[in-house]
Write an enzyme that holds these catalytic residues in place. Structure first.
Site, mmCIF file in Angstrom:
data_model
loop_
_atom_site.group_PDB
_atom_site.id
_atom_site.type_symbol
_atom_site.label_atom_id
_atom_site.label_comp_id
_atom_site.label_asym_id
_atom_site.label_seq_id
_atom_site.Cartn_x
_atom_site.Cartn_y
_atom_site.Cartn_z
ATOM 1 N N LYS A 25 -3.792 -27.553 -3.789
ATOM 2 C CA LYS A 25 -3.961 -28.821 -3.087
ATOM 3 C C LYS A 25 -4.119 -29.968 -4.081
ATOM 4 O O LYS A 25 -3.451 -31.002 -3.980
ATOM 5 C CB LYS A 25 -5.177 -28.742 -2.171
ATOM 6 N N ARG A 95 -12.659 -30.717 0.202
ATOM 7 C CA ARG A 95 -11.831 -29.563 0.582
ATOM 8 C C ARG A 95 -11.664 -28.607 -0.585
ATOM 9 O O ARG A 95 -11.576 -29.034 -1.733
ATOM 10 C CB ARG A 95 -10.424 -30.012 0.978
ATOM 11 N N GLY A 104 -7.472 -20.660 5.572
ATOM 12 C CA GLY A 104 -8.653 -20.454 6.403
ATOM 13 C C GLY A 104 -9.777 -19.671 5.747
ATOM 14 O O GLY A 104 -10.779 -19.372 6.384
ATOM 15 N N MET A 106 -11.527 -20.499 2.902
ATOM 16 C CA MET A 106 -12.585 -21.273 2.242
ATOM 17 C C MET A 106 -12.894 -22.521 3.072
ATOM 18 O O MET A 106 -12.293 -22.772 4.091
ATOM 19 C CB MET A 106 -12.172 -21.593 0.828
ATOM 20 N N ARG A 339 2.716 -28.071 -0.284
ATOM 21 C CA ARG A 339 2.728 -26.799 -1.016
ATOM 22 C C ARG A 339 3.978 -26.031 -0.633
ATOM 23 O O ARG A 339 4.595 -26.324 0.397
ATOM 24 C CB ARG A 339 1.483 -25.985 -0.705
ATOM 25 N N HIS A 460 -0.449 12.846 -0.477
ATOM 26 C CA HIS A 460 0.725 13.516 0.086
ATOM 27 C C HIS A 460 1.292 12.713 1.250
ATOM 28 O O HIS A 460 2.498 12.423 1.305
ATOM 29 C CB HIS A 460 0.318 14.919 0.541
ATOM 30 N N SER A 776 14.311 12.896 -17.094
ATOM 31 C CA SER A 776 13.891 12.053 -15.979
ATOM 32 C C SER A 776 12.365 12.015 -15.998
ATOM 33 O O SER A 776 11.710 13.058 -15.912
ATOM 34 C CB SER A 776 14.400 12.641 -14.665
ATOM 35 N N CYS A 846 11.900 9.103 -11.969
ATOM 36 C CA CYS A 846 11.943 9.467 -10.555
ATOM 37 C C CYS A 846 10.563 9.523 -9.928
ATOM 38 O O CYS A 846 10.415 9.944 -8.781
ATOM 39 C CB CYS A 846 12.693 10.772 -10.343
ATOM 40 N N TYR A 866 18.776 4.621 -15.568
ATOM 41 C CA TYR A 866 18.601 4.409 -14.133
ATOM 42 C C TYR A 866 17.142 4.573 -13.712
ATOM 43 O O TYR A 866 16.335 5.151 -14.444
ATOM 44 C CB TYR A 866 19.484 5.379 -13.339
HETATM 45 C C1 PEP Z 1 6.587 13.042 -10.619
HETATM 46 O O1 PEP Z 1 5.680 13.787 -11.000
HETATM 47 O O2 PEP Z 1 6.666 11.860 -10.950
HETATM 48 C C2 PEP Z 1 7.610 13.550 -9.700
HETATM 49 C C3 PEP Z 1 8.626 12.802 -9.339
HETATM 50 O O3 PEP Z 1 7.416 14.777 -9.202
HETATM 51 P P1 PEP Z 1 6.436 15.119 -7.977
HETATM 52 O O4 PEP Z 1 5.939 13.836 -7.412
HETATM 53 O O5 PEP Z 1 7.245 15.893 -7.020
HETATM 54 O O6 PEP Z 1 5.373 15.923 -8.664
#
Ligand code: PEP
Ligand code: MG
Length: 900
Positions: A25, A95, A104, A106, A339, A460, A776, A846, A866
């Site tokens: 502000k 303000r 809203g 503060m 803003r 999980h 990976s 991954c 990747y």
């Molecule tokens: C990991 O451990 O990052 C992975 C991709 O394998 P998971 O989550 O199946 O253990």
């Protein structure tokens, strides 16, 4: 050190860039003053002062009093009025305003400077005693609640009583005497509660208000808001003391809020609300229905024209959609705030693309404007914005962790098999569990949403649900779940099996009942912008997918391959032919209970056709894109039943006595299964599992190849820790694959590589790369093993590590956003070492981090080939990969500039 910044009469000490110091502000007011827009004069006490205040036991810097005094003098000079004067009083608003908007959260105090003398002067000067006494009662009311903390409700009650006494329904019907009487009531109440008179001295009032604004920075709701919005690293709030202008003097005055473009559609049309004869809070409070700007244009054409010009100036100046507050005081326009405006996800894309096409911003900036949340929110259903908020609040059952955004509605069901049964009968269900395990995947899959009482964002339930883009709330610890009675209790409400529940995964809030949801449609501008991002990025983006359905979804999302197919997910669920799920489960359980390699092979042979079918489906879906398939990873105990009735059932079905099953389950028990008999260690001890899985992969690839589908299988061994270990597995893989290929008499290219999930593997990456054709990074496990934090249990204490108000050790949960400093350092080491041995080594990631924007940017900088993310996160990764390129380009340019 300077703590107070002046603005007024066309000059400002601060600038628009000083958001960190002046707050949004304050910076906006300073900048608007500088560029010549009509802004009332005032001064901003910096957020640095707030920082000082909290770092010094809630004491102000010694110099502050003098600085405020001199700035007040300057304000009085510029306005020609004096605070609290008995003839021509200056009135101010006080303000809050931090660098990030916290709507809203503060406090604000208006009409400060009024007392028994100045109110009379205001009445005389405006010739409007009703207005003056209304202003005074508003001030006394706000001051009492905000500064002193008297209950708002009781003050409101006194207002209602006064209206009843005077037999009027609306505030607008209250006369000057009515307001005067209420001021008297308020003051009496004030004295009875505080033992003191309501302050007459305007400077005392001012310091009270300043203290209240600083105090509101740490108010529960503000702290919670910052936690939820992940706002960290701010100094605090600034305090803006601004000359009051009044929109409630009469019919030629008013107040409004407007946007330079439509915030819900993104259309380039001037959008806003205006209330005649009203003060700012009346618009926000929503008591009166405001008129649209085009109506205002008819009533106040001159002011509207001026406002339209301000709109153009501000949008061009800030190069983004602005959300502005303004007041018209007797025909004169004042800008009170500007803003960058919040906007609906669809509008975010439309505005970015339109602004780039209009030449207002370069394409790169359009790409940079989109945040990961903007993409996420685009895809998930949401609670209908038209659903009454008050009704929603009444339905609130509990808060949890917003693991997967979106919203879901369904009937509460407490076990996975029942969820499947209900779903089969066409019911929409919400699966409610204390926690979930792999056995629950069937029920999770059919549920609209998943709710657990424990766990964090990498539990999980969260990981699996994220993979499916399914709304999920975890760690809702207030839920008292009683499986035996099939009910849950929380917040004084009871939800029985079959009762409706609504999950808001964006907020992590659980509601009772069936709240209406809407699914937003993907706008054209989304495709345009993502196309631009794809042209810029270097990093490839793959997906984590275990089924042909997920693979197809991921392709739609722009995936360029599969980076992780977790084969064990297929052991429990037949995603294409659900009626076969039980056979699969039985086969894997029979394999586990078996006590000889022959018996295991026999059981595995039953599983082979299923796995082969799964892989064919996935290869077909991916149509020539690379597919990384990981061999079995979790400890075997996850696949067998732990309760007696189920063990008896299993024994019956596979034809062994129940003691054999019980003994085997007991043998599999491990104190620390995450570091136990899992990953490639399973294939070392039970090579027949590897043989079955490799056979299924290669046979599937051959079958596809024969029918003209291009396949690029990459077989991946998890949790490797040693070169020799990987050599044994790779040799076995080649032997089995070679036999199948030879038998089929076709040529098939495939790669064999490994996950890097253990510090030892990363440290010795040069040796591992002698065997592995690709790496990976499994950063879920790598984070767990490098940091010594259990990915399943850390949810219990990690919030304290991230919470600014508690320990604030990490900026983010390291299981969500990569610990670049620690885990990242090891990854860079492994990349360098691995490529030293094998310069063309293909490297990806991954773990869950492959779908986290900041982590993806790191992967780009680390030189990976990747990233792999769950299907719904693929667009986030595509965008982040492009943003990384743009950021690097800018940094390089800035670096060169400095050198020169
Ligand atoms: C990991 O451990 O990052 C992975 C991709 O394998 P998971 O989550 O199946 O253990
Ligand atoms: Mg892992």
């Amino acid at each position: 050190m300077k703590f107070v910044y002046f603005f007024g009469a066309g000059k400002a000490e601060g600038t628009g860039d000083m958001k960190g110091v002046l707050g949004g502000k304050g910076a906006g007011l300073a900048e608007m003053t500088r560029i010549g827009l009509p802004v009332p004069a005032g001064f901003t006490i910096s957020a640095e002062c707030c920082d000082y205040f909290y770092k010094h036991g809630k004491k102000y810097p010694a110099s502050l009093a003098a600085e405020v005094k001199s700035h007040l003098k300057r304000l009085e000079h510029v306005t020609g009025k004096k605070l609290g004067d008995a003839n021509d009083p200056l009135l101010v608003s006080v303000r809050s305003g931090s660098a990030r908007s916290m709507p809203g959260m503060m406090e604000t105090i208006l009409n400060l400077g009024l007392n028994t003398k100045s109110v009379e002067a205001l009445a005389r000067n405006t010739k409007n005693p009703r207005f003056a006494w209304d202003a005074y009662r508003r001030f006394v009311q706000m001051y009492s609640s905000v500064v002193i903390g008297l209950p708002k409700e009781e003050l409101e009650e006194k207002l209602r009583e006064m209206r009843t006494r005077r037999k009027v329904k609306e505030d607008t019907q209250v006369t000057a005497d009515g307001w005067k009487e209420l001021v008297g009531e308020y003051k009496k109440y004030f004295k009875s509660k505080t033992g003191q008179d309501f302050p007459e001295d305007p400077e005392k009032q001012l310091w009270g208000a300043i203290g209240a604004v600083f105090g509101s920075w740490m108010a529960e709701k503000a702290v919670t808001y910052r936690r939820v919005e992940r706002i960290t690293g701010l100094l605090g709030t600034a305090v803006n003391v601004v000359q009051m202008v009044f929109g409630n003097i009469g019919e030629n005055s008013g107040t409004g809020v407007c946007f330079t473009r439509d915030p819900s559609t993104g259309e380039k049309s001037f959008y806003g609300d205006f209330l005649i004869n009203a003060q700012g809070e009346d618009v926000v409070a929503g008591i009166r229905t405001p008129m649209h700007l085009d109506e205002m244009a008819k009533l106040m054409p001159k002011v509207y024209k001026q406002l339209e010009k301000v709109r153009q100036i501000l949008e061009r100046h800030y190069r983004d959609m602005q959300d502005m507050e303004f007041t018209v005081e007797e025909g004169t326009l004042y800008m009170l705030q500007t803003r960058v405006g919040k906007r609906a996800p669809t509008a975010t894309f439309k505005m970015a693309v339109d602004m780039a096409k209009e030449g207002l911003i370069p394409k790169e900036e359009a790409i940079e404007r989109i945040k990961a949340e903007d993409i996420e929110r685009l895809f998930y259903p949401v609670i209908a914005p038209t659903f009454a908020r008050a009704d929603l609040i009444k339905r609130k059952l509990a808060d949890g962790i917003n693991a997967v955004p979106g919203a879901a509605v369904g009937r509460a069901v407490f076990t996975a098999p029942e969820a499947e049964e209900w779903a089969k009968n066409g019911e929409k269900v919400i699966l409610v569990r204390r926690e979930t395990s792999p056995e629950d995947v069937g029920g999770m899959f059919v549920a609209q949403g998943i709710l657990t009482a424990t766990g964090g964002k990498t539990s999980h339930a969260a990981v699996v649900a994220r993979g499916w883009g399914k709304c999920c709330i975890v760690g809702a610890e207030k839920l008292d779940i009683d499986y035996s009675k099939k009910l849950l209790q929380a917040n004084g409400l009871v939800v029985k099996q079959g009762d409706w529940l609504t999950l808001d995964g964006n907020e992590g809030t659980v509601y009772t009942g069936e709240v209406q949801l809407v699914t937003p449609e993907l706008p054209e501008s989304y495709y345009t912008l993502m196309g631009w991002a794809d042209q810029v990025r270097v990093l490839k983006v793959r997906t984590n997918a275990d089924t042909p359905h997920d693979a197809r979804k991921a392709l739609e999302m722009g995936a360029e391959g599969i980076g992780l197919c977790r084969t064990e997910h297929m052991f429990f669920k037949d995603f294409e032919q659900p009626e076969k799920s039980h056979d699969r489960q039985l086969a894997i359980q029979e394999m586990i209970v078996a006590d000889s390699p022959e018996a295991r092979r026999k059981a595995l042979a039953k599983l082979l056709p299923y796995q082969r079918r799964d892989f064919i489906g996935i290869f077909k879906a991916m149509d020539g894109c690379p597919v990384t398939i990981r061999l079995i990873d979790p400890p075997l105990h996850e696949f067998v039943p732990h309760d007696r009735p189920k063990q008896e059932e299993l024994a019956r079905e596979i034809g062994v006595d129940v003691e054999t099953v019980i003994r085997r389950v007991e043998q599999l028990r491990e104190a620390n299964p995450m570091l136990g008999h899992r990953g490639c260690r399973l294939s070392i001890t039970y090579p027949e599992i590897l043989e079955m899985q490799v056979t299924a992969i290669i046979e599937a690839a051959i079958e596809c190849k024969k029918s003209g589908i291009k396949v690029l299988p990459e077989i991946m061994h998890p949790l490797t820790l040693d070169r020799k270990e990987l050599q044994i597995l790779t040799d076995a893989t080649h032997r089995v694959a070679g036999e199948v290929i030879q038998k089929a008499g076709v040529k098939l290219e495939y790669l064999v590589g490994t996950m890097i999930e253990l510090p030892r593997a990363a440290l010795l990456a040069d040796q591992i790369a002698e065997v592995a054709e690709f790496f990976s990074f499994g950063t879920n496990d790598l984070t767990q093993t490098v940091m010594g934090l259990s990915r399943d249990d850390a949810g219990r204490f990690l919030p304290d590590y991230v919470d600014e108000k508690k320990a604030g050790i990490f900026k983010d949960d390291p299981f969500q956003s990569l610990d670049i400093e620690g885990v990242g350092m090891l990854m860079e080491w492994a990349i360098a070492r691995g490529r030293k041995t094998r310069p063309k080594l293909k490297i990806g990631i991954c773990g869950e981090h492959g779908g986290d924007a900041e982590s993806v940017k790191f992967c780009h900088r680390a030189g990976m080939n990747y990233v792999s993310a769950s299907p719904f996160r693929v667009p986030i990764s595509r965008l982040a990969a492009a943003q990384a390129v743009i950021e690097d380009k800018r940094a390089k340019k800035a670096g060169r500039g400095r050198k020169r």
